[in-house]
Write an enzyme that holds these catalytic residues in place. Structure first.
Site, PDB file in Angstrom:
ATOM      1  N   GLU A  24       2.585  12.648  -4.250  1.00 29.55           N
ATOM      2  CA  GLU A  24       2.198  12.733  -3.095  1.00 29.55           C
ATOM      3  C   GLU A  24       3.455  13.478  -2.289  1.00 29.55           C
ATOM      4  O   GLU A  24       4.567  13.332  -2.492  1.00 29.55           O
ATOM      5  CB  GLU A  24       2.244  11.388  -2.215  1.00 29.55           C
ATOM      6  CG  GLU A  24       1.698  11.292  -1.095  1.00 29.55           C
ATOM      7  CD  GLU A  24       1.620  10.016  -0.255  1.00 29.55           C
ATOM      8  OE1 GLU A  24       1.897   8.877  -0.923  1.00 29.55           O
ATOM      9  OE2 GLU A  24       0.775   9.651   0.909  1.00 29.55           O
TER      10      GLU A  24
ATOM     11  N   GLU B 194       0.936  -1.280  -0.103  1.00 36.01           N
ATOM     12  CA  GLU B 194      -0.053   0.104  -0.083  1.00 36.01           C
ATOM     13  C   GLU B 194       0.599   1.169   0.016  1.00 36.01           C
ATOM     14  O   GLU B 194       1.775   1.374   0.833  1.00 36.01           O
ATOM     15  CB  GLU B 194      -0.894  -0.132   1.183  1.00 36.01           C
ATOM     16  CG  GLU B 194      -2.120   1.105   1.110  1.00 36.01           C
ATOM     17  CD  GLU B 194      -1.608   2.047   2.078  1.00 36.01           C
ATOM     18  OE1 GLU B 194      -1.065   2.998   1.493  1.00 36.01           O
ATOM     19  OE2 GLU B 194      -2.255   2.018   3.313  1.00 36.01           O
TER      20      GLU B 194
ATOM     21  N   CYS C 172      -1.950   8.171   4.647  1.00 33.88           N
ATOM     22  CA  CYS C 172      -2.109   7.683   3.143  1.00 33.88           C
ATOM     23  C   CYS C 172      -3.282   8.093   2.546  1.00 33.88           C
ATOM     24  O   CYS C 172      -3.236   8.311   1.298  1.00 33.88           O
ATOM     25  CB  CYS C 172      -1.905   6.179   3.013  1.00 33.88           C
ATOM     26  SG  CYS C 172      -2.617   5.148   4.248  1.00 33.88           S
TER      27      CYS C 172
END
Lengths: 456, 456
Positions: free
Chosen positions: B317, B201, B238
């Site tokens: 990100e 992930e 996240c």
């Protein structure tokens, strides 16, 4: 509508009539009766997936209703279901020109999950592939779907296959064939900027163990069944038992003679294409370190477990009418050999009722090595059903968690999408409170077909 | 017994008491209240998986009973269920020192599926990891399990991680962290002689769309919720919404001012470790091509959709208290931008009831891009439940088909084993005719808890 489309595809394949069978016969050398059976399997698979889609529960709908009064924080309404993964590349296999090819299990399951499919036809049966592709295109048209839902490409060069796997639109790959080719696709997919899953069903030697009591009870019947399984389709099945194991004894020697006598009497059929025949002939000619029990008919060799363990090449698959008998000196040696095997599609155990009752040790080790355990039977003849698992630890398949045969094959080509606090009108029908499709859903972790009670 | 073991693990973590919280606080800088909440989440996960294992239906038992009279060939009895995949390597995450670390969701789901686990502790919280590992070892001992069921290793070098992933005994990998580290593990696993699945992930910017009516209805409330979500855990989640999209209008400009005002007033907390803080400072300092709306507090920037599309680095990100507002000139431009995004864990849509009812176009494109769609809420705060899906198309996760949060996470670490014509006494209880565990099973394709009727 998707179900109707799959059924139309089956109808269109049937409508191709004898031209399909004759073309496949000419291209593959497979007998007409076998091809007619395989056509039935192919249309049966399409209809099975139609039934799965129509029933609807396969989407694994899960609903956790909101808990507005939960402390310290309210729980939001959370629902999820499986959606199509995206365009799937399917590689036709040479050994099943219908059931594992253009409209085979990979295509049927990928379409059933709602994905477009791009098939790369196998170069060994281009005419058969063209006919089946025309049937699928006709079904696409009759269903009023976009033409891109099904596309087929030809190409004998590995570059065509690799280009397809590397194309950024492709989201998953289905493949049946050799370890070398499957691994090449796997490597290409894993190296993509955005890797995608590859479901490659590759090599397997499908160990078959015969316990002493079974030999005493029905030695010749097992020899007969084994030789039949090894030579079915000229030994060109991925589930062919290529490794037969027993414990050293006079009965085992007699079994070996019985197998050899029957194998010698077989007249091998024509293989799928000249390349496979040449590979088989070379593999048999060059095989070292075994004693040959037959030099004509189906080929049977014999080796001790100790010699087998010393020669890793003996554990490689030889595609064709061949099997290797391995004599273990003790159950311990047998267990050790089995535990050291590469991953297998199947493992088979023959024993008396008493022997099987005492065979938990064997079942445990075989369950770690193989995807399907067969008791007092033969691994060829893979049932297309809900409980079938056709896959196994690497290299039997590239992902042991998925089957390429049976209705569970659909799960390879779908991914969950989760809806949090979604207005009812925007929810797919599968996730609506009233359960309009009447499917089985997991509500707060419990399987039910009940609707969600109205919110207070 | 496996359920009891998981519950004991939860009890042992609770029994660590305040020493665990204080150690984690010292090592991560996270507030005590947050860590207490995270401990509850961690033990809750273990208990959820205990309940799943005790209920038993998760094994997806499927039974196709024999049809001895079927023509042309009888159908054999075929049954399958999920079994453990084998030893699992779990990599602790820095941002959840308890819930995504040593005894986090990966470990809990892998143990629940029946696998041994080898945890690689995150170097940012070694003491916390040691404490939790001692709790797990104690639970292993109390359950009378072999000590190898849970093992933890330390190591800051990537070589330790790669050696673990390459070890031939390891059969699957769970990871939460950066794209770079996750991809390195993926590549190592894919290149093994026997490849294994990696559930990584990784990165996500979690687009959040605000439609015009929602701005008119509750502009400041959304600004308040958004800034709260972006700065929760100092922006180190996240699921942090790092991309906020709206249509050009005076209301959108007012919303941007409202977000900036609130963000400026935030006093950012201490980040997890010096490396993360340095990365964040550098990323913000070096970010080109945007207009900054704040230069203190939480960092908010703004850019047009056209400029965003021209600068791919803006879609990367940035871990920390930062978000980017993107102004689209039309709904078409908005849809195009969303469709071109990399895979996302979540996507959020704010709208009035009427707007959402007319938002099927947005829902369709977001469903292709993201794993979870949130309506009129915020993506942070991932519910641990049966219907949760925490995963998404690459690079949000390495395999979009699986979740790392919620009970469905168990499916990552299991594979089917199929039993054909198996004597009843050798069948696992889950597959026996009488259904002694009372689980939900698929019999001939239909979900039921009924036993199989005695054979004629």
């Amino acid at each position: 509508m998707r179900a109707r489309f799959l059924e139309t595809a089956a109808d269109e394949i049937v409508a191709l009539g004898d031209a399909l069978i004759q073309t496949a016969h000419r291209e593959t050398g497979l007998p007409v009766a076998r091809l007619e059976g395989e056509r039935g399997r192919t249309t049966g698979q399409l209809r099975l997936f139609a039934a799965v889609v129509r029933e609807g529960s396969w989407v694994d709908a899960r609903i956790d209703p909101a808990l507005p009064d939960r402390k310290p924080l309210p729980r939001p309404d959370v629902r999820r279901m499986l959606r199509p993964i995206g365009p799937v590349a399917v590689f036709g296999a040479s050994n099943f020109p219908l059931a594992f090819s253009v409209a085979g299990g990979d295509t049927a399951s990928a379409l059933a999950a709602g994905n477009p499919v791009v098939v790369k036809a196998h170069p060994a049966h281009p005419g058969t592939s063209d006919l089946v592709a025309s049937a699928l295109r006709s079904a696409v048209q009759k269903a009023g779907l976009p033409v891109g839902v099904f596309v087929m490409v030809h190409g004998a060069s590995p570059e065509v296959s690799l280009a397809l796997v590397r194309h950024e639109a492709i989201q998953a790959v289905g493949f049946t064939g050799s370890i070398r080719a499957g691994r090449a696709l796997w490597d290409a997919a894993a190296a993509r900027p955005r890797p995608i899953p590859v479901f490659a069903e590759m090599g397997s030697i499908n160990p078959l163990i015969v316990l002493p009591g079974a030999l005493r009870e029905r030695r010749d019947a097992i020899a007969e069944g084994l030789v039949g399984s090894c030579t079915l389709g000229v030994g060109q099945f991925c589930t062919k038992p290529g490794l037969v194991l027993g414990l050293s004894s006079p009965e085992w020697d007699a079994f070996a003679r019985s197998v050899a006598d029957r194998a010698r009497a077989i007249t091998p059929g024509v293989m799928l294409h000249a390349g496979i025949q040449a590979s088989f002939d070379r593999a048999v000619r060059e095989l070292q370190g075994v004693a040959w029990l037959t030099d004509t008919g189906a080929r049977v060799a014999r080796v001790s477990a100790a010699d087998f363990a010393r020669q890793p090449h003996l554990a490689h698959e030889i595609f064709g009418p061949y099997t290797l008998l391995v004599t273990a000196s003790s159950r311990g040696e047998l267990l050790q050999l089995l535990g050291a095997l590469d991953g297998q599609l199947t493992a088979t155990l023959h024993g008396t009722a008493d022997e099987l009752a005492a065979a938990q040790d064997l079942v445990d080790v075989l369950g770690r090595v193989a995807g399907r355990l067969v008791f007092n039977g033969y691994p060829t003849g893979v049932e297309v059903s809900h409980a079938m698992h056709h896959g196994g630890p690497y290299p039997a398949s590239s992902d042991a968690r998925f089957t390429s045969v049976g209705s569970a094959a659909i799960f390879r080509f779908a991914r969950p999408v989760c809806y949090q606090s979604c207005p009812p009108a925007l929810l797919p029908p599968e996730l609506r409170d009233e359960n309009p499709l009447g499917i089985s859903r997991l509500v707060d972790g419990r399987a039910t077909r009940d609707p969600i009670p109205p919110r207070a």
